[in-house]
Write an enzyme that holds these catalytic residues in place. Structure first.
Site, PDB file in Angstrom:
ATOM      1  N   GLU A  42     -12.130  -1.849  -1.013  1.00  0.00           N
ATOM      2  CA  GLU A  42     -11.033  -2.751  -0.722  1.00  0.00           C
ATOM      3  C   GLU A  42      -9.840  -1.911  -0.318  1.00  0.00           C
ATOM      4  OE1 GLU A  42     -11.593  -1.793  -3.927  1.00  0.00           O
ATOM      5  OE2 GLU A  42      -9.664  -0.745  -3.887  1.00  0.00           O
ATOM      6  N   LYS A  79      -5.789  10.851  -0.669  1.00  0.00           N
ATOM      7  CA  LYS A  79      -6.858   9.859  -0.861  1.00  0.00           C
ATOM      8  C   LYS A  79      -8.204  10.332  -0.336  1.00  0.00           C
ATOM      9  CE  LYS A  79      -4.466   5.494  -1.406  1.00  0.00           C
ATOM     10  NZ  LYS A  79      -3.015   5.804  -1.215  1.00  0.00           N
ATOM     11  N   SER A  90       2.226  13.783  -1.939  1.00  0.00           N
ATOM     12  CA  SER A  90       0.915  13.137  -1.843  1.00  0.00           C
ATOM     13  C   SER A  90       0.474  12.786  -0.422  1.00  0.00           C
ATOM     14  CB  SER A  90       0.900  11.876  -2.709  1.00  0.00           C
ATOM     15  OG  SER A  90       1.967  11.017  -2.363  1.00  0.00           O
TER      16      SER A  90
HETATM   17  C1  LIG Z   1      -2.019   5.483  -2.065  1.00  0.00           C
HETATM   18  C2  LIG Z   1      -0.967   6.512  -2.134  1.00  0.00           C
HETATM   19  C3  LIG Z   1      -0.282   6.809  -3.330  1.00  0.00           C
HETATM   20  C4  LIG Z   1      -0.509   6.051  -4.615  1.00  0.00           C
HETATM   21  O1  LIG Z   1      -1.773   6.162  -5.131  1.00  0.00           O
HETATM   22  P1  LIG Z   1      -2.113   7.014  -6.445  1.00  0.00           P
HETATM   23  O2  LIG Z   1      -3.476   6.593  -6.788  1.00  0.00           O
HETATM   24  O3  LIG Z   1      -1.092   6.670  -7.482  1.00  0.00           O
HETATM   25  O4  LIG Z   1      -2.012   8.449  -6.063  1.00  0.00           O
HETATM   26  C5  LIG Z   1       0.649   7.837  -3.325  1.00  0.00           C
HETATM   27  N1  LIG Z   1       0.935   8.525  -2.196  1.00  0.00           N
HETATM   28  C6  LIG Z   1       0.316   8.264  -1.031  1.00  0.00           C
HETATM   29  C7  LIG Z   1       0.692   9.059   0.166  1.00  0.00           C
HETATM   30  C8  LIG Z   1      -0.648   7.256  -0.956  1.00  0.00           C
HETATM   31  O5  LIG Z   1      -1.257   7.001   0.220  1.00  0.00           O
END
Ligand SMILES: *Cc1c(COP(=O)(O)O)cnc(C)c1O
Length: 418
Positions: free
Chosen positions: A129, A107, A395
């Protein structure tokens, strides 16, 4: 489905996407996307578009973004050969480690890019938000770094559930506004943040957290997250000596997935797979599998796939991972599914928890619950395709999920004693 696309149209849409012609001037990815925002927001969105036209591909801006990604975020993030998982699954497994990025997830790439853009545009304050608080923390950090004050809208229910993230935002200098209206969660927070932006569009910049919302946000967020796939492609050629057979990512709004996929869209040999939250199962309200089981509709300014009933009421959603718990999805994913370039499937709560445990035990990496869905989906793919090369977008890190993991009943696959 209202959006039937012929084989010739599919081919044409993919070619246009690869040439960089989508979204088009009206913000459309084929039938999806667009700008369904209230009249009052249109001037602010047009100004954002002008800012993007002016700065997003400007060499000085790109240099600044690149330098900050390197020095402050810690990019490039590692590509890890997951030998333990590979042996266990009978595959070659590679992890793109966004968990190692500053603040613990992908993010920050988007939050930083937009905070720098806000500063260029002369914004005096940033509005955002947040639901679970991850985007709020990334925004607070990026705005502190860019020297722009920020206000984060968060539902009162979420503030209670996510106390550690609220404290992190405060420490990083953000003002957190508790939203008491509506469902007092993410949906209400989005409405309040939009209201604030409408009332002060000249001084404010609205920093959206995923590849969703009205044009030009899905485009902007994708461009800022594309660094994930660009790096991963180089690293695969470097470290793995070839492209992956498949690249897998979890999909909430879809920002980490679109960032990873864009690096490989033109590589016909690379299959792409998005994994949504299958939750407790396929029942109404038990999951957040927007692409796998939704229908087209408009949510938060954009025409895309959506979980809603026949009356157009948005469905309740569920996932063990807060970051995937959203009834909409970015319009570019809806297109990629419609033209068949990406396959979208689900992993249940239990499958994700089991995958999280396995990654901890075999790799010494505690992934975010969101990322564990990608691991679970990849493992299933490995069973059908033995010996292949699998790239997984990890992610984020799972430290934020400790309260959820600690509170699991003992007999679930993620619990400590199982
Ligand atoms: C917020 C988040 C997601 C989901 O958001 P996307 O916009 O689909 O990437 C996935 N993995 C993590 C670790 C997150 O914090």
């Amino acid at each position: 489905m209202e959006t039937e696309i012929t084989a010739a149209e599919k081919k044409d849409l993919l070619e246009r996407l690869l040439r960089g012609e989508l979204p088009d001037d009206s913000g459309r990815f084929g039938p999806f996307g667009g700008c369904y925002a209230p009249e009052t927001l249109i001037p602010a969105l047009e100004r954002l578009q002008q800012g993007i036209d002016r700065y997003l591909h400007d060499p000085a801006f790109l240099q600044e973004f690149h330098d900050e990604l390197t020095q402050w975020v810690g990019r490039p993030t590692s590509l890890t050969i997951a030998t333990g998982l590979g042996k266990c699954w009978g595959a070659q497994v590679y992890l793109k480690r966004e968990d190692l990025a500053h603040t613990g997830a992908h993010k920050i790439n988007n939050a930083l890019g937009q905070a720098l853009l806000a500063r260029r545009l002369g914004a005096e304050r940033v509005i955002a938000e947040t639901g679970a608080g991850q985007h709020g923390v990334a925004t607070a950090a990026a705005c502190a770094r860019a020297g722009v004050p920020c206000v984060i809208y968060m539902g009162a229910v979420d503030i209670e559930r996510q106390a550690p993230n609220v404290q992190r935002m405060h420490q990083l200098g953000a003002e957190v506004v508790a939203v008491q209206s509506g469902d007092r969660t993410l949906r209400a927070a989005i409405n309040e943040a939009f209201r604030d932006w409408v009332s002060d569009p000249d001084r404010s910049y609205y920093l959206l957290g995923s590849a969703v919302g009205p044009h030009p946000y899905p485009f902007l967020v994708r461009e800022l997250q594309a660094v994930i796939g660009r790096e991963a492609r180089h690293q695969m050629l470097d470290i793995a000596d070839g492209l992956p057979d498949v690249a897998v990512a979890c999909v909430g709004g879809g920002s980490n997935a679109i960032g990873l996929f864009h690096g490989f869209l033109a590589d016909e040999s690379v299959a792409l797979m998005g994994i949504e939250a299958g939750g407790r199962g396929p029942g109404l309200g038990d999951h957040s599998a927007t692409l796998a089981s939704g229908r087209p509709g408009v949510l938060h300014g954009c025409y895309s796939m959506l979980l809603h009933d026949d009356q157009g009421q948005v469905q309740e959603t569920h996932s063990v991972s807060a970051g995937l718990d959203y009834p909409g999805v970015g319009p570019e994913h809806a297109l990629l599914q419609a033209i068949g370039r990406v396959t979208y499937t689900t992993a249940t709560d239990d499958e994700a928890l089991a995958a999280l445990r396995e990654c901890c035990a075999l790799e010494g990496i505690l992934p975010a619950l969101e990322s564990a869905h990608a691991l679970a989906g990849a493992k299933r793919w490995a069973q059908d395709h033995p010996g292949r090369r699998i790239l997984i977008g990890l992610s984020g890190r799972g430290d934020k999920d400790m309260p959820t993991l600690e509170n699991l009943p003992q007999d679930l696959p993620g619990s400590r004693s199982s």
